[in-house]
Design an enzyme around this catalytic site. Structure first.
Site, mmCIF file in Angstrom:
data_model
loop_
_atom_site.group_PDB
_atom_site.id
_atom_site.type_symbol
_atom_site.label_atom_id
_atom_site.label_comp_id
_atom_site.label_asym_id
_atom_site.label_seq_id
_atom_site.Cartn_x
_atom_site.Cartn_y
_atom_site.Cartn_z
ATOM 1 N N CYS A 136 29.852 31.496 37.519
ATOM 2 C CA CYS A 136 30.282 31.838 38.874
ATOM 3 C C CYS A 136 29.236 32.725 39.556
ATOM 4 O O CYS A 136 29.169 33.931 39.291
ATOM 5 C CB CYS A 136 31.636 32.545 38.820
ATOM 6 S SG CYS A 136 32.227 33.120 40.415
ATOM 7 N N CYS A 139 30.669 35.518 41.684
ATOM 8 C CA CYS A 139 31.193 36.653 40.911
ATOM 9 C C CYS A 139 30.064 37.512 40.357
ATOM 10 O O CYS A 139 30.134 38.735 40.381
ATOM 11 C CB CYS A 139 32.034 36.161 39.728
ATOM 12 S SG CYS A 139 33.262 34.929 40.145
ATOM 13 N N ASP A 140 29.034 36.895 39.822
ATOM 14 C CA ASP A 140 28.058 37.630 39.012
ATOM 15 C C ASP A 140 26.654 37.725 39.611
ATOM 16 O O ASP A 140 25.802 38.427 39.059
ATOM 17 C CB ASP A 140 27.970 36.983 37.617
ATOM 18 C CG ASP A 140 29.300 37.080 36.880
ATOM 19 O OD1 ASP A 140 30.000 38.090 37.078
ATOM 20 O OD2 ASP A 140 29.631 36.152 36.129
HETATM 21 C C1 LIG Z 1 33.878 34.752 33.340
HETATM 22 C C2 LIG Z 1 34.528 34.749 34.702
HETATM 23 C C3 LIG Z 1 34.273 35.793 35.569
HETATM 24 C C4 LIG Z 1 34.871 35.801 36.823
HETATM 25 N N1 LIG Z 1 34.623 36.861 37.644
HETATM 26 C C5 LIG Z 1 35.259 36.930 38.836
HETATM 27 C C6 LIG Z 1 35.067 38.046 39.695
HETATM 28 O O1 LIG Z 1 34.303 38.964 39.378
HETATM 29 N N2 LIG Z 1 35.746 38.056 40.866
HETATM 30 C C7 LIG Z 1 36.582 37.048 41.253
HETATM 31 O O2 LIG Z 1 37.189 37.119 42.327
HETATM 32 N N3 LIG Z 1 36.758 35.959 40.480
HETATM 33 C C8 LIG Z 1 36.125 35.879 39.279
HETATM 34 N N4 LIG Z 1 36.293 34.784 38.490
HETATM 35 C C9 LIG Z 1 37.139 33.686 38.990
HETATM 36 C C10 LIG Z 1 38.617 34.048 38.804
HETATM 37 O O3 LIG Z 1 38.825 34.403 37.462
HETATM 38 C C11 LIG Z 1 39.507 32.884 39.180
HETATM 39 O O4 LIG Z 1 39.242 32.481 40.500
HETATM 40 C C12 LIG Z 1 40.984 33.271 39.070
HETATM 41 O O5 LIG Z 1 41.284 33.772 37.788
HETATM 42 C C13 LIG Z 1 41.877 32.080 39.371
HETATM 43 O O6 LIG Z 1 43.179 32.510 39.224
HETATM 44 P P1 LIG Z 1 44.386 31.523 38.967
HETATM 45 O O7 LIG Z 1 45.588 32.379 39.030
HETATM 46 O O8 LIG Z 1 44.295 30.366 39.860
HETATM 47 O O9 LIG Z 1 44.209 30.931 37.508
HETATM 48 P P2 LIG Z 1 43.567 31.362 36.136
HETATM 49 O O10 LIG Z 1 43.019 32.735 36.121
HETATM 50 O O11 LIG Z 1 42.676 30.232 35.768
HETATM 51 O O12 LIG Z 1 44.831 31.340 35.175
HETATM 52 C C14 LIG Z 1 45.492 30.170 34.870
HETATM 53 C C15 LIG Z 1 46.731 30.515 34.086
HETATM 54 O O13 LIG Z 1 47.501 29.335 33.888
HETATM 55 C C16 LIG Z 1 47.948 29.285 32.553
HETATM 56 N N5 LIG Z 1 48.212 27.890 32.232
HETATM 57 C C17 LIG Z 1 47.366 26.827 32.278
HETATM 58 N N6 LIG Z 1 47.988 25.697 31.913
HETATM 59 C C18 LIG Z 1 49.279 26.053 31.644
HETATM 60 C C19 LIG Z 1 50.422 25.348 31.209
HETATM 61 N N7 LIG Z 1 50.392 24.025 30.974
HETATM 62 N N8 LIG Z 1 51.584 26.030 31.022
HETATM 63 C C20 LIG Z 1 51.642 27.371 31.261
HETATM 64 N N9 LIG Z 1 50.594 28.086 31.691
HETATM 65 C C21 LIG Z 1 49.423 27.444 31.858
HETATM 66 C C22 LIG Z 1 46.857 29.963 31.747
HETATM 67 O O14 LIG Z 1 47.363 30.436 30.505
HETATM 68 C C23 LIG Z 1 46.469 31.079 32.701
HETATM 69 O O15 LIG Z 1 47.332 32.175 32.510
HETATM 70 C C24 LIG Z 1 35.725 34.740 37.233
HETATM 71 C C25 LIG Z 1 35.967 33.680 36.358
HETATM 72 C C26 LIG Z 1 35.385 33.675 35.102
HETATM 73 C C27 LIG Z 1 35.660 32.526 34.150
#
Ligand SMILES: Cc1cc2nc3c(=O)[nH]c(=O)nc-3n(C[C@H](O)[C@H](O)[C@H](O)COP(=O)(O)OP(=O)(O)OC[C@H]3O[C@@H](n4cnc5c(N)ncnc54)[C@H](O)[C@@H]3O)c2cc1C
Length: 311
Positions: A136, A139-140
């Site tokens: 990302c 992010c980084d």
């Molecule tokens: C290494 C890294 C660093 C990052 N740094 C930043 C940053 O500095 N700033 C920033 O804004 N963004 C950052 N991001 C991006 C950010 O993490 C994502 O945009 C954000 O987490 C998305 O949130 P979300 O709630 O959509 O899903 P996610 O965080 O992807 O969470 C998905 C959830 O769904 C659950 N899930 C999936 N399938 C199922 C299922 N079948 N049944 C039940 N539960 C399920 C998982 O267990 C998880 O809890 C980073 C991402 C990564 C990988």
């Protein structure tokens, strides 16, 4: 199979899921949230988050998600371990199977299952996770100001990430497996005309090295050809931009998705084409993929669920 009826079911525990839970719980929807295999979501795999408003000194990803979890719990969200393994959204109440052993019948569902970045599958990507390897740039990228970075990929996202990083880094190598870019013409032109970006066509990254985080990448030019060349390139950061996989498989028979699997919603809303079923966060967002945008759409989904239940 055991069946339970709920008003609002939230699937996923990233910023989208927990924010939806905070709003739904405060609106008396008695939300039940299943956390999935990665409680706290993607941010639990990173070190510091510096761009989420409200944390002027930055915060560790794990701490931030723990705070969000506790906030959701404080207002009465029923947080549970469990994975949604099947879905039947053909008619209301919608049925979600949890861990293949229990069915939740829900009047409204908020799908917040996120997406996962694709990696090349190198052992070194894991070894240097958070120490020079990132998927990302938004992010980084800031950590690589005036440094040398490489971006892997040849599509639009890779070109976008390379252009973004060129605004921060002193030099950007774009590592492309093919002898051409797959990106749109305009993105290709943007990359080719940027003097900070050097495109390495027909190159494969096969490993990383460094004693203190990433210090370089092992490259192979024209892999497998008689004139194959192997060499090392000094870099400080290694960015993957070869795509994401949205966690939408079980919902695909019922909601519309794009060709990658991102859930399509009514523009500007988290509404899917199934009434009462909403999608929030990265699972429905091929463009921004940030914690703040995930949280924002989680909020919108909970407000939509409340209005839907009011009729
Ligand atoms: C290494 C890294 C660093 C990052 N740094 C930043 C940053 O500095 N700033 C920033 O804004 N963004 C950052 N991001 C991006 C950010 O993490 C994502 O945009 C954000 O987490 C998305 O949130 P979300 O709630 O959509 O899903 P996610 O965080 O992807 O969470 C998905 C959830 O769904 C659950 N899930 C999936 N399938 C199922 C299922 N079948 N049944 C039940 N539960 C399920 C998982 O267990 C998880 O809890 C980073 C991402 C990564 C990988």
């Amino acid at each position: 199979m055991e069946t339970e009826k709920v008003k609002c079911l939230i699937i996923g525990s990233g910023p989208a899921g927990y924010t939806a839970a905070i709003y739904a719980a405060r609106a008396n929807l008695s939300p039940v949230l299943y956390e999935g295999l990665q409680p706290g979501g993607q941010l639990t795999t990173t070190t510091d988050v510096e761009n989420f408003p409200g944390y002027p000194e930055g915060i560790s990803g794990t701490q931030m998600m723990d705070d969000l979890r506790r906030q959701a719990e404080r207002f009465g969200t029923d947080l549970r371990f469990g994975v949604a393994t099947a879905a039947d959204l053909s008619k209301s109440p919608y049925k979600i199977t949890i861990d293949e052993e229990k069915v939740i019948e829900a009047q409204t569902i908020i799908i917040a299952t996120g997406a996962a970045a694709k990696y090349l599958g190198l052992e070194d990507e894991k070894k240097y996770a958070g120490m020079g390897v990132s998927a990302c740039a938004t992010c980084d990228g800031f950590f690589y100001r005036k440094k040398v970075v490489a971006v892997v990929g040849g599509g639009d996202t890779a070109c976008e990430e390379a252009s973004y990083l060129a605004g921060l880094a002193s030099k950007v190598y774009l590592i492309v497996r093919k002898p051409f870019l797959r990106a749109s013409k305009i993105m290709q032109e943007r990359v080719m005309s940027n003097e900070k970006i050097e495109v390495l066509f027909e190159h494969n990254a096969v490993g990383l090295y460094g004693d203190n985080g990433v210090e370089g990448v092992h490259l192979v030019k024209r892999m497998g050809e008689p004139d194959e060349e192997r060499y090392d390139l000094a870099i400080d950061g290694f960015f993957l931009a070869i795509g994401h996989k949205p966690n939408s498989d079980i919902f695909k028979p019922y909601v519309d998705t794009d060709e990658t699997g991102y859930i399509l919603t009514e523009p500007g809303t988290p509404r899917t084409k199934v009434p009462g079923v909403f999608a929030a966060g990265d699972v429905a967002d091929p463009h921004y993929r940030q914690a703040i945008t995930a949280a924002a759409t989680g909020c919108m989904a909970a407000i939509e669920a409340e209005r839907y239940l009011l009729g």
